[in-house]
Design an enzyme around this catalytic site. Structure first.
Site, PDB file in Angstrom:
ATOM      1  N   ASP A  74       0.905  -0.778   0.097  1.00  0.00           N
ATOM      2  CA  ASP A  74      -0.156  -0.019   0.032  1.00  0.00           C
ATOM      3  C   ASP A  74       0.677   1.173  -0.297  1.00  0.00           C
ATOM      4  O   ASP A  74       2.088   1.160   0.879  1.00  0.00           O
ATOM      5  CB  ASP A  74      -1.247  -0.243   0.673  1.00  0.00           C
ATOM      6  CG  ASP A  74      -2.009   1.090   1.259  1.00  0.00           C
ATOM      7  OD1 ASP A  74      -1.529   2.521   1.705  1.00  0.00           O
ATOM      8  OD2 ASP A  74      -2.763   0.863   0.899  1.00  0.00           O
ATOM      9  N   ARG A  75       0.756   2.239  -0.838  1.00  0.00           N
ATOM     10  CA  ARG A  75       1.231   3.117  -1.154  1.00  0.00           C
ATOM     11  C   ARG A  75       0.950   4.463   0.483  1.00  0.00           C
ATOM     12  O   ARG A  75       2.511   5.000   0.482  1.00  0.00           O
ATOM     13  CB  ARG A  75       0.848   4.490  -2.075  1.00  0.00           C
ATOM     14  CG  ARG A  75       1.412   2.718  -3.789  1.00  0.00           C
ATOM     15  CD  ARG A  75       0.582   1.679  -3.888  1.00  0.00           C
ATOM     16  NE  ARG A  75      -0.264   2.120  -4.066  1.00  0.00           N
ATOM     17  CZ  ARG A  75      -1.176   0.669  -3.874  1.00  0.00           C
ATOM     18  NH1 ARG A  75      -0.504  -0.290  -3.972  1.00  0.00           N
ATOM     19  NH2 ARG A  75      -2.648   0.571  -4.415  1.00  0.00           N
ATOM     20  N   THR A  76      -0.039   4.746   0.251  1.00  0.00           N
ATOM     21  CA  THR A  76      -0.599   5.441   1.476  1.00  0.00           C
ATOM     22  C   THR A  76       0.308   5.138   2.430  1.00  0.00           C
ATOM     23  O   THR A  76       1.017   6.036   3.470  1.00  0.00           O
ATOM     24  CB  THR A  76      -1.499   5.573   1.634  1.00  0.00           C
ATOM     25  OG1 THR A  76      -1.941   6.683   0.506  1.00  0.00           O
ATOM     26  CG2 THR A  76      -1.945   6.576   3.092  1.00  0.00           C
ATOM     27  N   CYS A 102      -1.899   4.640 -10.272  1.00  0.00           N
ATOM     28  CA  CYS A 102      -2.511   4.464  -9.386  1.00  0.00           C
ATOM     29  C   CYS A 102      -1.785   6.025  -9.148  1.00  0.00           C
ATOM     30  O   CYS A 102      -0.692   6.785  -9.707  1.00  0.00           O
ATOM     31  CB  CYS A 102      -2.026   3.475  -7.784  1.00  0.00           C
ATOM     32  SG  CYS A 102      -1.154   3.813  -6.132  1.00  0.00           S
ATOM     33  N   THR A 108      -1.733   8.012  -6.037  1.00  0.00           N
ATOM     34  CA  THR A 108       0.378   7.413  -5.549  1.00  0.00           C
ATOM     35  C   THR A 108       1.082   7.071  -5.524  1.00  0.00           C
ATOM     36  O   THR A 108       2.521   7.986  -5.225  1.00  0.00           O
ATOM     37  CB  THR A 108      -0.561   7.117  -3.392  1.00  0.00           C
ATOM     38  OG1 THR A 108      -2.540   7.619  -3.601  1.00  0.00           O
ATOM     39  CG2 THR A 108      -0.065   7.428  -2.744  1.00  0.00           C
ATOM     40  N   THR A 118      -6.478   9.971  -1.727  1.00  0.00           N
ATOM     41  CA  THR A 118      -5.869   8.968  -0.048  1.00  0.00           C
ATOM     42  C   THR A 118      -4.565  10.798   0.013  1.00  0.00           C
ATOM     43  O   THR A 118      -4.702  11.292  -0.252  1.00  0.00           O
ATOM     44  CB  THR A 118      -4.981   8.534  -1.415  1.00  0.00           C
ATOM     45  OG1 THR A 118      -3.723   8.478  -1.240  1.00  0.00           O
ATOM     46  CG2 THR A 118      -5.553   7.060  -1.745  1.00  0.00           C
ATOM     47  N   LYS A 125     -12.282  -0.217  -2.592  1.00  0.00           N
ATOM     48  CA  LYS A 125     -11.007  -1.336  -2.576  1.00  0.00           C
ATOM     49  C   LYS A 125     -11.406  -2.603  -1.560  1.00  0.00           C
ATOM     50  O   LYS A 125     -11.155  -3.062  -1.830  1.00  0.00           O
ATOM     51  CB  LYS A 125     -10.133  -0.512  -1.568  1.00  0.00           C
ATOM     52  CG  LYS A 125      -8.660  -0.016  -2.396  1.00  0.00           C
ATOM     53  CD  LYS A 125      -7.790   0.324  -1.291  1.00  0.00           C
ATOM     54  CE  LYS A 125      -6.425   1.039  -2.558  1.00  0.00           C
ATOM     55  NZ  LYS A 125      -6.531   0.437  -3.915  1.00  0.00           N
ATOM     56  N   CYS A 150      -7.428   9.601  -6.700  1.00  0.00           N
ATOM     57  CA  CYS A 150      -7.166   8.405  -6.392  1.00  0.00           C
ATOM     58  C   CYS A 150      -8.664   7.041  -7.574  1.00  0.00           C
ATOM     59  O   CYS A 150      -9.227   7.554  -8.065  1.00  0.00           O
ATOM     60  CB  CYS A 150      -7.762   7.956  -5.174  1.00  0.00           C
ATOM     61  SG  CYS A 150      -8.174   6.144  -4.667  1.00  0.00           S
TER      62      CYS A 150
END
Length: 232
Positions: free
Chosen positions: A49-51, A84, A86, A126, A166, A196
């Site tokens: 997960d990027r965040t 994506c 992010t 996000t 998600k 997002c």
């Protein structure tokens, strides 16, 4: 002219990956299967997960992002896309890992809004995208003012992304996110940037009828042109 093969670094998430592929297909001028573009997709669900990585010390996504990029290049991809927002925090590392161009979704969106004469836009994204200032950096050379949701409204957007789209919940109550979107328009936003890649899905799933700009669509249109086809 030989058309280029597109590679999609996907899995962030799988539904957003499918959305990009669908938009490429639907917006390519073609009269038969053979006139469409060749698209290679790596729906790499192992990309962390990027965040979480950016804000909370989570696992670094870059190794898996670059692995997907290199794999697609080896298979013949001549340009790469990352559906994506992010993930564009790691854009430079991905581009440095391959010889083919990686299109930059956020820069493309900035150029598209500038061409349309937009002066104020609201950003729905996000926490990772908002707090790193990726959009602000890419819009710095434009005259467009970016608005972001306040406190609880940003939380409502995040919850809709993670607990709604998600999580695969079609029954998700998006009323709080709806109010957050309306608040940005009340503050002067002319359009809401779906910053997002789950947000275009949320708009459709939850019937969020607002003036929006879809970076996934901007990426799809640019990819079609870069690959040597015409858009419709």
């Amino acid at each position: 002219m030989k058309k280029k093969t597109i590679g999609i670094i996907g899995g962030m998430g799988p539904m957003a990956t499918a959305d990009l592929f669908q938009k490429i297909t639907m917006h390519t001028r073609a009269c038969c299967d053979q006139e469409h573009l060749r698209v290679l997709i790596d729906s790499n669900i192992h990309i962390p997960d990027r965040t979480a990585a950016i804000l909370h010390g989570g696992a670094d996504p870059l190794p898996e992002l670059t692995a997907s990029a290199r794999g697609l290049e080896r298979q013949g991809a001549e340009l790469l896309l990352m559906p994506c927002n992010t993930a564009h925090y790691f854009y430079d590392g991905v581009q440095a890992a391959v010889q083919v161009p990686v299109l930059h979704m956020i820069r493309l969106t900035a150029r598209a809004l500038e061409a349309r004469g937009v002066k104020t836009a609201g950003l729905l994204a996000t926490d990772g995208t908002v707090q790193t200032g990726i959009y602000q950096q890419c819009f710095a050379d434009t005259d467009i003012r970016l608005l972001t949701p306040d406190g609880a409204d940003q939380q409502a957007v995040m919850e809709m992304i993670y607990q709604g789209v998600k999580a695969g919940r079609r029954d998700y109550d998006a009323s709080r996110a709806r109010r957050a979107m309306a608040a940005l328009l009340d503050r002067g936003a002319e359009t809401l940037i779906l910053g997002c890649t789950e947000m275009p899905l949320a708009v459709r799933l939850y019937g969020l009828d607002f003036p929006v700009t879809d970076p996934t669509l901007e990426l799809a249109l640019a990819a079609i042109r870069e690959a040597g086809a015409e858009t419709i």
